[in-house]
Design a protein around this motif. Structure first.
Motif, PDB file in Angstrom:
ATOM      1  N   HIS A 160      -3.217  -4.387  -5.827  1.00 40.87           N
ATOM      2  CA  HIS A 160      -3.460  -3.164  -5.050  1.00 40.87           C
ATOM      3  C   HIS A 160      -4.343  -3.681  -3.932  1.00 40.87           C
ATOM      4  O   HIS A 160      -5.497  -4.226  -4.158  1.00 40.87           O
ATOM      5  CB  HIS A 160      -4.114  -2.103  -5.607  1.00 40.87           C
ATOM      6  CG  HIS A 160      -3.980  -0.780  -5.009  1.00 40.87           C
ATOM      7  ND1 HIS A 160      -4.670  -0.559  -3.773  1.00 40.87           N
ATOM      8  CD2 HIS A 160      -3.304   0.424  -5.284  1.00 40.87           C
ATOM      9  CE1 HIS A 160      -4.479   0.673  -3.291  1.00 40.87           C
ATOM     10  NE2 HIS A 160      -4.031   1.345  -4.213  1.00 40.87           N
TER      11      HIS A 160
ATOM     12  N   ALA B  93      -5.893  -2.300  -1.525  1.00 37.58           N
ATOM     13  CA  ALA B  93      -7.356  -1.700  -1.270  1.00 37.58           C
ATOM     14  C   ALA B  93      -8.359  -2.037  -2.339  1.00 37.58           C
ATOM     15  O   ALA B  93      -9.426  -2.342  -2.027  1.00 37.58           O
ATOM     16  CB  ALA B  93      -6.942  -0.004  -1.379  1.00 37.58           C
TER      17      ALA B  93
ATOM     18  N   MET C 200       0.958  -1.306  -0.228  1.00 31.88           N
ATOM     19  CA  MET C 200      -0.055  -0.138   0.044  1.00 31.88           C
ATOM     20  C   MET C 200       0.975   1.301   0.244  1.00 31.88           C
ATOM     21  O   MET C 200       1.950   1.313   0.586  1.00 31.88           O
ATOM     22  CB  MET C 200      -1.002   0.005   1.156  1.00 31.88           C
ATOM     23  CG  MET C 200      -2.097   1.025   1.177  1.00 31.88           C
ATOM     24  SD  MET C 200      -3.444   0.541   0.067  1.00 31.88           S
ATOM     25  CE  MET C 200      -4.165   2.051   0.054  1.00 31.88           C
TER      26      MET C 200
ATOM     27  N   GLU D 178      -5.014  -2.536   5.031  1.00 30.92           N
ATOM     28  CA  GLU D 178      -5.523  -3.282   3.816  1.00 30.92           C
ATOM     29  C   GLU D 178      -4.778  -4.395   3.668  1.00 30.92           C
ATOM     30  O   GLU D 178      -5.527  -5.215   3.176  1.00 30.92           O
ATOM     31  CB  GLU D 178      -5.369  -2.335   2.569  1.00 30.92           C
ATOM     32  CG  GLU D 178      -5.863  -0.897   2.600  1.00 30.92           C
ATOM     33  CD  GLU D 178      -5.555   0.235   3.314  1.00 30.92           C
ATOM     34  OE1 GLU D 178      -6.123   1.415   3.316  1.00 30.92           O
ATOM     35  OE2 GLU D 178      -4.501   0.080   3.930  1.00 30.92           O
TER      36      GLU D 178
ATOM     37  N   GLY E 175       3.544   0.371  -2.326  1.00 31.88           N
ATOM     38  CA  GLY E 175       2.904  -0.397  -3.157  1.00 31.88           C
ATOM     39  C   GLY E 175       3.738   0.132  -4.620  1.00 31.88           C
ATOM     40  O   GLY E 175       3.652  -0.729  -5.479  1.00 31.88           O
TER      41      GLY E 175
ATOM     42  N   THR F 258      -0.271  -2.482   8.278  1.00 27.89           N
ATOM     43  CA  THR F 258      -1.251  -1.747   7.223  1.00 27.89           C
ATOM     44  C   THR F 258      -2.511  -2.754   7.156  1.00 27.89           C
ATOM     45  O   THR F 258      -2.613  -3.603   6.961  1.00 27.89           O
ATOM     46  CB  THR F 258      -0.366  -1.735   5.791  1.00 27.89           C
ATOM     47  OG1 THR F 258       0.825  -1.206   5.995  1.00 27.89           O
ATOM     48  CG2 THR F 258      -1.369  -1.038   5.016  1.00 27.89           C
TER      49      THR F 258
ATOM     50  N   SER G 187       5.011  -4.414   3.930  1.00 26.60           N
ATOM     51  CA  SER G 187       4.644  -3.432   4.723  1.00 26.60           C
ATOM     52  C   SER G 187       5.689  -2.975   5.616  1.00 26.60           C
ATOM     53  O   SER G 187       6.140  -3.897   6.391  1.00 26.60           O
ATOM     54  CB  SER G 187       3.165  -3.732   5.560  1.00 26.60           C
ATOM     55  OG  SER G 187       2.832  -2.747   6.530  1.00 26.60           O
TER      56      SER G 187
END
Length: 320
Positions: A71, A73, A46, A100, A50, A98, A93
């Protein structure tokens, strides 16, 4: 400003160098896990992580490891449908917490997909969920507020590159393989284009018989616009060549040379190339012998040319 820039570069360089001593069996297991993968490597992260994940996925894909970016999200809103049995997931991460990423972990586990966790926090949710944990922690960010991801994203990218290159070597990936995935690049043109793709053939091959008067041979050179003509013997095949350079040298003796048979002024033992050779090899041979054209043959023993390739053809194709 220079001092600030130097500080940033030093902090990020230190962050990358710190990874060296952390490489252990976990890295080896991650590489082996990906090598055993029957599907794709799905890399997810993310924000700034990301963006780094997209680059790592692209590097892997171009070096023999099928990979794509998911992705997280978008994943929790349907894109988890990208995942399939046989895939390996690499989740990134820095905090390892994170939201998501945490929300897609149960789906990854439910599908039974191997998970490689890359995080700066070995006690995080992500690190504990991973089948393999790769430590990408950094002592400090290059940002003076220690907030903006700088050294951490650099370290993540470096670890991703280390994975991609280790996989490349283990797969025995070669220049020719790289070229297949880069047909539009200079390397692809050098390693994919063959002489037969660029040569002039059929009626476009400049050829005269060895009894042809020089002045008539000049029309063949001019009409075919390659600055050269081959000289053939009906029984043997190509026995010589005559170029515009040969013409200039022969004219030094006067115009009476124009009525002489071209066999008397031609150059014997012309250089040759096979139609299946790489265009890059034709360029190498031209440079080696300081010439601009090569007659093309079907085999090493063939005497009749099937084409001709000129330096300009290589230039136009981007081989040079």
């Amino acid at each position: 400003m220079i001092d600030i820039a130097k500080k940033v570069l030093q902090v990020e360089a230190d962050a990358v160098l710190a990874l060296v001593d952390r490489l252990d069996g976990a890295f080896t297991r991650a590489v082996e896990m990906i090598l055993a993968c029957q599907g794709r490597v799905v890399i997810t992260g993310m924000g700034k992580s990301g963006l780094i994940c997209q680059k790592v996925a692209a590097t892997m894909a171009s070096t023999g490891t099928p990979a794509l970016f998911l992705h997280p999200a978008e994943g929790i809103h349907g894109d988890l449908g990208m995942l399939m049995k046989g895939d390996v997931v690499v989740a990134v991460s820095n905090s390892g917490e994170t939201e998501e990423i945490s929300r897609i972990l149960p789906v990854i586990k439910r599908m039974g997909l191997p998970l490689i966790a890359m995080s700066g926090n070995s006690q995080s949710v992500l690190a504990r969920a991973g089948d393999v944990f790769l430590d990408i922690s950094v002592k400090e960010e290059a940002c003076p507020l220690n907030l903006a991801p700088t050294a951490s994203t650099t370290a993540t990218l470096a670890m991703g590159d280390a994975l991609a290159v280790a996989l490349l070597v283990q797969r025995g990936f070669q220049e020719e393989d790289f070229a297949l995935f880069h047909p539009g690049g200079a390397l692809g043109k050098r390693l994919l284009l063959r002489v037969e793709d660029l040569m002039h053939g059929g009626e476009d091959i400049p050829m005269v018989e060895e009894t042809t008067p020089l002045k008539e041979a000049l029309f063949e050179i001019t009409s075919k616009k390659l600055g050269i003509t081959g000289v053939g013997d009906g029984n043997v095949g190509l026995v010589g060549v005559f170029t515009d350079g040969d013409l200039r040298r022969s004219m030094e003796g006067g115009l009476d040379h124009l009525d002489r048979p071209i066999a008397e002024v031609m150059s014997r033992h012309p250089k040759r190339i096979l139609r299946t050779n790489l265009a890059a090899k034709a360029l190498q041979k031209m440079e080696e012998h300081s010439i601009t054209s090569l007659f093309v043959f079907e085999s090493d023993t063939a005497r009749t040319p099937v084409g001709i390739i000129h330096l300009h053809d290589l230039l136009k194709a981007g081989v040079v």
